[in-house]
Design a protein around this motif. Sequence first.
Motif, PDB file in Angstrom:
ATOM      1  N   ALA A 150       0.817  -1.219   0.000  1.00 35.71           N
ATOM      2  CA  ALA A 150       0.000   0.000   0.000  1.00 35.71           C
ATOM      3  C   ALA A 150       0.845   1.261   0.000  1.00 35.71           C
ATOM      4  O   ALA A 150       0.565   2.220  -0.722  1.00 35.71           O
ATOM      5  CB  ALA A 150      -0.944  -0.002   1.203  1.00 35.71           C
TER       6      ALA A 150
ATOM      7  N   LEU B 258      -5.672   2.946  -3.560  1.00 36.74           N
ATOM      8  CA  LEU B 258      -6.243   1.841  -2.790  1.00 36.74           C
ATOM      9  C   LEU B 258      -7.622   1.521  -3.354  1.00 36.74           C
ATOM     10  O   LEU B 258      -8.422   2.434  -3.574  1.00 36.74           O
ATOM     11  CB  LEU B 258      -6.416   2.228  -1.322  1.00 36.74           C
ATOM     12  CG  LEU B 258      -5.235   2.816  -0.573  1.00 36.74           C
ATOM     13  CD1 LEU B 258      -5.692   3.367   0.778  1.00 36.74           C
ATOM     14  CD2 LEU B 258      -4.143   1.768  -0.381  1.00 36.74           C
TER      15      LEU B 258
ATOM     16  N   THR C  81      -3.683   7.210  -2.396  1.00 33.39           N
ATOM     17  CA  THR C  81      -3.006   6.988  -1.118  1.00 33.39           C
ATOM     18  C   THR C  81      -2.596   8.304  -0.456  1.00 33.39           C
ATOM     19  O   THR C  81      -2.357   8.333   0.758  1.00 33.39           O
ATOM     20  CB  THR C  81      -1.768   6.100  -1.310  1.00 33.39           C
ATOM     21  OG1 THR C  81      -0.943   6.660  -2.339  1.00 33.39           O
ATOM     22  CG2 THR C  81      -2.158   4.686  -1.676  1.00 33.39           C
TER      23      THR C  81
END
Length: 397
Positions: free
Chosen positions: A176, A182, A201
């Motif tokens: 991530a 995401l 993100t």
Amino acid sequence: MPALEADEVFGFDPYAIAARHLSPAARDALARLQATLDREVRPLLADAWERAVMPEAILEALIPLDLMQPSGMDAAEARSTMFSGFRNYVLARTDVSVATLYNAQSGLFRSAVALGGSPEQAAELDPRVRSFDVTGVFALTEPDHGSDVAGGLATTARRDGDVWVIDGAKTWIGGAAASDVLVVFARDVADAAVKAFLVPTDAPGVSMAAITGKVSLRPMQNALIALDGVRVGESDRLQRVDGWRDVSRILRTMRSDVAWIAAGLQAGVLDAAVRYARERRQFDRTLGGFQLVQEKLARMLGNAVASLSLVVELSLHQDASGTFADENSALAKMQTSRLARETAALGREVLGGNGILLAHDVARFFADAEAVYSYEGTHEINALIVGRALTGASAFT
């Protein structure tokens, strides 16, 4: 009698399974992948594991190979689950963290966009996903909801005009921190249906903390993500995700990917164990000359060939029928990850005390088999999916 030799790309494959199910162009693409892994990735792995970091050089080496649509390959074969499966297999034969990192983009993120996005969203994003122009990860699991996430999903999305406001938390999200986007799954407070959103993100309200202290998949960076009043537009909602049924449709393909990774893990640990058994001498002979060692290696080969056969048959069925049945993917993931655990343990036994040293490779596979056993559906959850198909009765509580 001559010893059975490993294929440079696919490992020990006594029934020539790979050769019968891949075109020459596909085998060439995977051979280029293996050469890159051997030359540029493998030398980094022990240090990456020791320091629990994922070197940027790994993706930098893999991206130019254009593995999601290799040049010279038939487009249909490049899109097939057979080719993507063998791609995961070859990656995992070298390292499971590397396979998981690449599959986060090529499998989870790409599948979420392709199966969850509108035709327009998929057409616009897929070329950028293939080229890594935009990178993304799949954010479903939550701190309090793993196996029960279907009914327990707590992250919420509230519509405010043309904007959605998202609140909640996600955990174990691999890659991530290094991604652009995401894919966040959240429950719509208006109708309680699960929906999916493309969340940058760096959006205000998104914060991440690295999960430390892992004993498996150490180079793979997993994150705990907090979402506090994150605002995204309706255009950032994946338009074909309107409930858990749609999420399940995406997850079916992912369990298949992990089954292939479990098969590749076994090829890697078998490579390392056989190499060690041929080279290591005790009592004035090589380990490979002892009956007990040969029995372990034979069981490892049996597990590895059985697992490869299972995932190949799964992909043959999926590619021919175009259907991805929950019970089929669950059976493959359940069985290959169970055998991966046994194969890795046997490999560790063959190496004795040296089996816990990174220098001999087996230690990485041994630890990673535990993660593969649990992610993308635990053994028990997958068993219940298969059991429901067998009996017609759900045992989920």
